[in-house]
Design a protein around this motif. Sequence first.
Motif, PDB file in Angstrom:
ATOM      1  N   GLN A  85       0.786  -1.198  -0.069  1.00 26.94           N
ATOM      2  CA  GLN A  85       0.027   0.069  -0.218  1.00 26.94           C
ATOM      3  C   GLN A  85       0.911   1.154   0.065  1.00 26.94           C
ATOM      4  O   GLN A  85       2.121   1.134   0.189  1.00 26.94           O
ATOM      5  CB  GLN A  85      -0.707   0.048   1.149  1.00 26.94           C
ATOM      6  CG  GLN A  85      -1.655  -1.299   1.295  1.00 26.94           C
ATOM      7  CD  GLN A  85      -2.673  -1.400   0.481  1.00 26.94           C
ATOM      8  OE1 GLN A  85      -3.460  -0.397   0.151  1.00 26.94           O
ATOM      9  NE2 GLN A  85      -2.784  -2.549  -0.214  1.00 26.94           N
ATOM     10  N   ASP A 145      -0.417   7.193   3.359  1.00 24.59           N
ATOM     11  CA  ASP A 145      -1.207   8.309   2.982  1.00 24.59           C
ATOM     12  C   ASP A 145      -0.861   9.326   4.274  1.00 24.59           C
ATOM     13  O   ASP A 145      -1.478  10.640   3.987  1.00 24.59           O
ATOM     14  CB  ASP A 145      -2.814   8.163   3.014  1.00 24.59           C
ATOM     15  CG  ASP A 145      -3.388   7.605   4.233  1.00 24.59           C
ATOM     16  OD1 ASP A 145      -2.464   7.359   5.211  1.00 24.59           O
ATOM     17  OD2 ASP A 145      -4.412   7.429   4.523  1.00 24.59           O
ATOM     18  N   SER A 156       5.983   3.087   0.249  1.00 18.70           N
ATOM     19  CA  SER A 156       5.405   1.837   0.293  1.00 18.70           C
ATOM     20  C   SER A 156       5.195   0.934   1.569  1.00 18.70           C
ATOM     21  O   SER A 156       6.303   1.072   2.411  1.00 18.70           O
ATOM     22  CB  SER A 156       5.783   0.831  -0.909  1.00 18.70           C
ATOM     23  OG  SER A 156       7.139   0.610  -0.569  1.00 18.70           O
ATOM     24  N   GLU A 198       3.471  -2.583   4.076  1.00 18.10           N
ATOM     25  CA  GLU A 198       2.395  -3.651   4.410  1.00 18.10           C
ATOM     26  C   GLU A 198       2.406  -3.737   5.640  1.00 18.10           C
ATOM     27  O   GLU A 198       3.032  -3.457   6.558  1.00 18.10           O
ATOM     28  CB  GLU A 198       3.142  -4.924   3.740  1.00 18.10           C
ATOM     29  CG  GLU A 198       3.159  -4.858   2.255  1.00 18.10           C
ATOM     30  CD  GLU A 198       3.902  -6.322   1.736  1.00 18.10           C
ATOM     31  OE1 GLU A 198       3.502  -7.457   2.354  1.00 18.10           O
ATOM     32  OE2 GLU A 198       4.573  -6.158   0.739  1.00 18.10           O
ATOM     33  N   SER A 256       7.808  -3.936  -0.230  1.00 13.15           N
ATOM     34  CA  SER A 256       7.628  -2.616   0.028  1.00 13.15           C
ATOM     35  C   SER A 256       8.521  -2.145   1.008  1.00 13.15           C
ATOM     36  O   SER A 256       9.721  -3.058   1.460  1.00 13.15           O
ATOM     37  CB  SER A 256       6.237  -2.828   0.913  1.00 13.15           C
ATOM     38  OG  SER A 256       6.498  -3.542   2.150  1.00 13.15           O
TER      39      SER A 256
END
Length: 160
Positions: free
Chosen positions: A4, A7, A82, A84, A115
Amino acid sequence: MTAQILDRGLTSYRIGDPAGLYPIFDATGSTIAPGRWNTAGTPMIYTSEHFATALLEKLVHGSGRLPPNQHFITITIPRGLSYEVLSPNALANWAKMPATTSKRFGERWCLEKRSLILIVPSAVARPERNILINPAHAEFRHIATSLHEPVFWDRRLFEG
């Protein structure tokens, strides 16, 4: 699991001896004395999401002795990189010793460079999390670290 993108920025902590053989923010120690999530062939940097968890992790590996000359650094992982997250329920026997299952998982994650960071549960403080950093990942250069500051240990932690 798939990577992912953060953010928001993350902060983590690491404790070590700045006068030791290796810098505090270095993966060499993990190749000499592999942890729960790696083998000697997969260097990674173990950090904790909270300062108190970093203290507990240091204590559990310190055999009950006051560790000399310990300092901490704050690690800043900026948004856009990135990651996880490993749920404790997603990997059976991750906390068992010997740590065969978790070592295999961490080694695969590290070698595949899926990641930059892998967020894992802490075995010593189950609701808390550790953040594993892959220094071989292309995004590693975006991480920033603070100057080291001394750790002040409460001597009551070492009384019998």
